[in-house]
Design a protein around this motif. Sequence first.
Motif, PDB file in Angstrom:
ATOM      1  N   ALA A 127     -20.198 -20.982-131.195  1.00  0.00           N
ATOM      2  CA  ALA A 127     -19.378 -21.858-130.356  1.00  0.00           C
ATOM      3  C   ALA A 127     -18.460 -21.047-129.457  1.00  0.00           C
ATOM      4  CB  ALA A 127     -18.562 -22.832-131.209  1.00  0.00           C
ATOM      5  N   GLU A 131     -20.419 -22.943-136.100  1.00  0.00           N
ATOM      6  CA  GLU A 131     -19.636 -21.750-135.770  1.00  0.00           C
ATOM      7  C   GLU A 131     -19.237 -21.051-137.065  1.00  0.00           C
ATOM      8  OE1 GLU A 131     -17.619 -18.686-134.712  1.00  0.00           O
ATOM      9  OE2 GLU A 131     -18.605 -19.882-133.166  1.00  0.00           O
ATOM     10  N   ILE A 191     -13.426 -22.361-132.938  1.00  0.00           N
ATOM     11  CA  ILE A 191     -14.408 -22.144-131.886  1.00  0.00           C
ATOM     12  C   ILE A 191     -13.814 -21.210-130.833  1.00  0.00           C
ATOM     13  CG2 ILE A 191     -15.432 -24.419-132.282  1.00  0.00           C
ATOM     14  CD1 ILE A 191     -14.035 -25.350-129.705  1.00  0.00           C
ATOM     15  N   GLU A 227     -17.353 -25.900-138.323  1.00  0.00           N
ATOM     16  CA  GLU A 227     -16.754 -24.567-138.345  1.00  0.00           C
ATOM     17  C   GLU A 227     -16.950 -23.933-139.721  1.00  0.00           C
ATOM     18  OE1 GLU A 227     -15.188 -27.179-136.983  1.00  0.00           O
ATOM     19  OE2 GLU A 227     -14.359 -26.606-135.039  1.00  0.00           O
TER      20      GLU A 227
END
Length: 470
Positions: free
Chosen positions: A9, A31, A36, A242
């Motif tokens: 990302a 990510e 990010i 994430e």
Amino acid sequence: MKTIAIFGAGLAGMTTADELSQRGYDVFVFENQKDIGGLARSSSSNCDIPTEVSWRGIGPFYHNMLFQMSNIPLGSSENVLDYALSKPIKFDIVGNKLEMNISHSLSTNDKTILALLLFKFKMSSFEIRSEWWTVNAANFLTSKLSEKGSYVLINSLGPFIGVDKTRCSMYQFLNFYSMVWMSDYKPTYHNDSDKRDLSSCKFSLYNNEGCNLWSLFSASSQDVLFKPWKNKLQDNNVTFFENHSLEFLSIDEFTEKVKYVGIKTPTKNIIYRTFNEYVLAVGPFSLYKILKNTTSLKLENLYQQTRLLIQDGPHFQIPFTIAFSEPIKMDRYAYIFGNSSYNITLYFQSDIWKEGPYPQLRTFWSGTTCVATEKGILFGKPVPLLTKKEFFLEVLAQISASSVFDELVKKNNSGKNLKYFLKSSKQSTFPTFKFSKNGLNTSEPKWVNSTTNEKFRPTAYTDLNNMFLA
């Protein structure tokens, strides 16, 4: 609806997600870091001292980036481009005895030589251009230009192109400056709090605007770019994960497609997911690790190509922040320290950031070391072999070694010199960089072009029908 997984990302991954979501695809972004932004991210509001993972300028020829920013909403009436960038800054080189404006330091003969090289490069075929891949830029410029001209351009390689000046190729140099100096792009953007009329600016080898129309983020890139961008994509039904890293691929050799992927979660478990298409928007070092964990004859060529691509190892371009408890007045410049063995560059971040949660800091400078192969002046070590304490002592020593910079500080601050301000300063670097007695390590190794790896760069297409690189 076709599902697409994007791994990474950073700028490439976010741009890919933006483009694909607008075309109606069901996009999932993974990510491996907690935030990010990749190498363009900076500290969030909970940090004591603001830091950046990599010194980030936005050049006037970043057409796609500027276009993306203009299409990210910010509030009810603005977009990110209206708010996120500072007015362009100027770059100067300060040595131990002299200060030089970059473009003004080139003689007429230097400019003529460069103009001919750039024209020939732009008019050449790919095959002819590729002959520059293995030509060392520093050596070539030293042999062709005046001493002053080569000094300026060689020391600008790290700050401008983001490479180690000792390993930069002439291909990188010519490709970069052909975009900077031969662009006819005229920026029309005005930051309301930081205006400068740019309508008459035109990039040319014969004026100084080409190197002085670079902008920086007007606050933390997380706040002014990536958070609004993520909000936009989530509104377009893009799903983010994430702290999820791609570990391996499972390949169907018969259909020549990825069947499923193994993804490590924040709890260190491996989950298996299947999508229609896969985009790997990760750096070469991460790509190599993924391919190494994947068994596939169809990916063997890419694996070997990536192995050669990273043969130089990571480029340690280390960001740092120097923070002060009292204000320091300086001219609006980014300074390249020409006599610094680490090719240090810094700019006055607190003069550019419009706001931030740092009331205890009156001034903070953001900088980077661009050369990781040369020895420092205090400990005789290159950057990767320093401890964290040694790193900051080296940075401060190499900045302090410039008598010209010291005079600029005194001139603008009623005679108070750099040493006076540094006594009470604090230093910080991005937390992903881990210094130790055993050497420097980072969870995000940076790859840069060099004279040995350019020919191994892959294209966006792979030998699999549903996997692409970004």
